[in-house]
Design an enzyme around this catalytic site. Structure first.
Site, PDB file in Angstrom:
ATOM      1  N   GLU A 181       0.804  -1.220   0.000  1.00  0.00           N
ATOM      2  CA  GLU A 181       0.000   0.000   0.000  1.00  0.00           C
ATOM      3  C   GLU A 181       0.841   1.277   0.000  1.00  0.00           C
ATOM      4  O   GLU A 181       0.369   2.327   0.428  1.00  0.00           O
ATOM      5  CB  GLU A 181      -0.937   0.014   1.211  1.00  0.00           C
ATOM      6  CG  GLU A 181      -2.003  -1.053   1.195  1.00  0.00           C
ATOM      7  CD  GLU A 181      -1.508  -2.369   1.780  1.00  0.00           C
ATOM      8  OE1 GLU A 181      -0.519  -2.346   2.559  1.00  0.00           O
ATOM      9  OE2 GLU A 181      -2.069  -3.421   1.434  1.00  0.00           O
ATOM     10  N   GLY A 182       2.089   1.191  -0.453  1.00  0.00           N
ATOM     11  CA  GLY A 182       2.889   2.397  -0.642  1.00  0.00           C
ATOM     12  C   GLY A 182       3.754   2.803   0.523  1.00  0.00           C
ATOM     13  O   GLY A 182       4.483   3.796   0.423  1.00  0.00           O
TER      14      GLY A 182
END
Length: 362
Positions: free
Chosen positions: A321-322
């Site tokens: 998710e970054g």
């Protein structure tokens, strides 16, 4: 010529002259390679990407592509098929782990609905997310292609549009993904484009005690038997076994490369998107910075296929998710600072020499 091909025509390799100048300036400092190691290599890359010895990354954006996959109904994921729509409000509210890491990196977070299997009109209307929805989740790839060829192109071109928008204000982008079933799609892409053993590919994202491994092995065999994409055609691979958010990530990378903006790639699914982007336009490889090597066993294979020896970080991060991209952005800034400060130091020394020469002449 359509939008995708027009964008690809604007992409060129890193500038070799600027790279050489950056390396020469860095090498003038005693033992720079010994003391800075990979940061020096990154600094040279940044100079080549941006065509300047003073790259600036004050404005950074973390882009989270969201989409669901029909294959999730096969029980290949630890999470329910509707998890993407349930996760997005937490990101919008700034309560996810990636939000905290992005805040630390002083990066703005953008969520793009590429193919979530839910209506998010309220969030779109409120300006909380970017609407680039191609469809309400992909088809089940154990039974046929994930999407049509037209939708695959639409997904990539939507990602380019996001890059065009953000690159007006941001000089560094990071990637992340939200969705269920994306790891299975990424594993299929890996198997097709890297020649990874089919059974090994299914172990991506698995732990030794994961009781879903057998189901994933059976699922992967079906996927590769039913879908026989042209491994030399990135759009064909995407349409048959990919995902809307994977296509969006590929497009984001292509669009950023056309603007000479570096992209920090996060986990396995983002790396699969990078592999698709490089298959469409090989020169985009010169604009990729790999944040990390996750604990997914096939992440290494796909990174090595892209010419990456290792990522900047090795923190055993499992999510996609970054978060890894956000942390790595601080290292990108550090590498740019090394190059900029050496350049400014040289300029100051030259100015002092000129002043001293003037004094002697008087």
């Amino acid at each position: 010529m359509n939008f995708l091909e027009q964008t690809c025509q604007k992409i060129f390799p890193q500038d070799s002259q600027t790279r050489d100048e950056a390396a020469a300036r860095l090498n003038q400092r005693s033992q720079t390679h010994l003391t800075l190691g990979a940061l020096m290599d990154l600094a040279v890359d940044l100079a080549g990407m941006t065509r300047t010895l003073k790259p600036q990354f004050a404005r950074k954006a973390l882009v989270l592509m969201a989409g669901d996959h029909g294959v999730a109904v096969e029980g290949v994921s630890m999470f329910a098929p509707e998890i993407a729509s349930g996760m997005i409000p937490a990101f919008v509210a700034g309560k996810a782990g990636s939000n905290s890491l992005a805040m630390h990196a002083r990066a703005d977070v953008f969520i793009v609905d590429m193919g979530v299997n839910a209506d998010l009109d309220d969030l779109v209307t409120a300006g909380k997310i970017i609407d680039k929805k191609v469809g309400h989740g992909t088809n089940n790839i154990t039974r046929g292609p994930a999407m049509s060829a037209a939708r695959a192109r639409q997904a990539v071109e939507a990602g380019i549009e996001v890059a065009d928008l953000l690159c007006q204000d941001y000089t560094l982008l990071g990637t992340g993904n939200i969705g269920t079933g994306s790891t299975t799609a990424g594993a299929a892409i890996t198997a097709i484009l890297t020649g990874t053993d089919n059974e090994e590919a299914t172990r991506v994202g698995s732990t030794p005690e994961d009781d879903r491994i057998a189901a994933r092995c059976t699922c992967m065999k079906k996927i590769l038997q039913v879908n026989k994409p042209d491994k030399n055609n990135g759009l064909d691979v995407l349409s048959r076994v990919g995902g809307f958010e994977i296509g969006g990530t590929a497009g984001l990378i292509i669009g950023a490369a056309a603007k000479r903006v570096p992209v920090v790639i996060d986990g396995f699914t983002s790396t699969a998107g990078a592999l698709i982007a490089c298959k469409i336009e090989p020169f985009v490889r010169d604009y990729l910075i790999f944040a990390q090597r996750s604990r997914d066993p096939r992440h290494r294979a796909i990174q090595e296929a892209l010419g990456c020896r290792k990522g900047l970080l090795d923190l055993n991060i499992h999510g996609d998710e970054g978060g890894g991209a956000a942390v790595a952005m601080t290292l990108v800034e550090a590498a740019a600072a090394v190059l900029t400060e050496i350049t400014e130091g040289e300029n100051a020394a030259a100015a002092r020499s000129a002043r001293n020469a003037g004094t002697e002449m008087r």
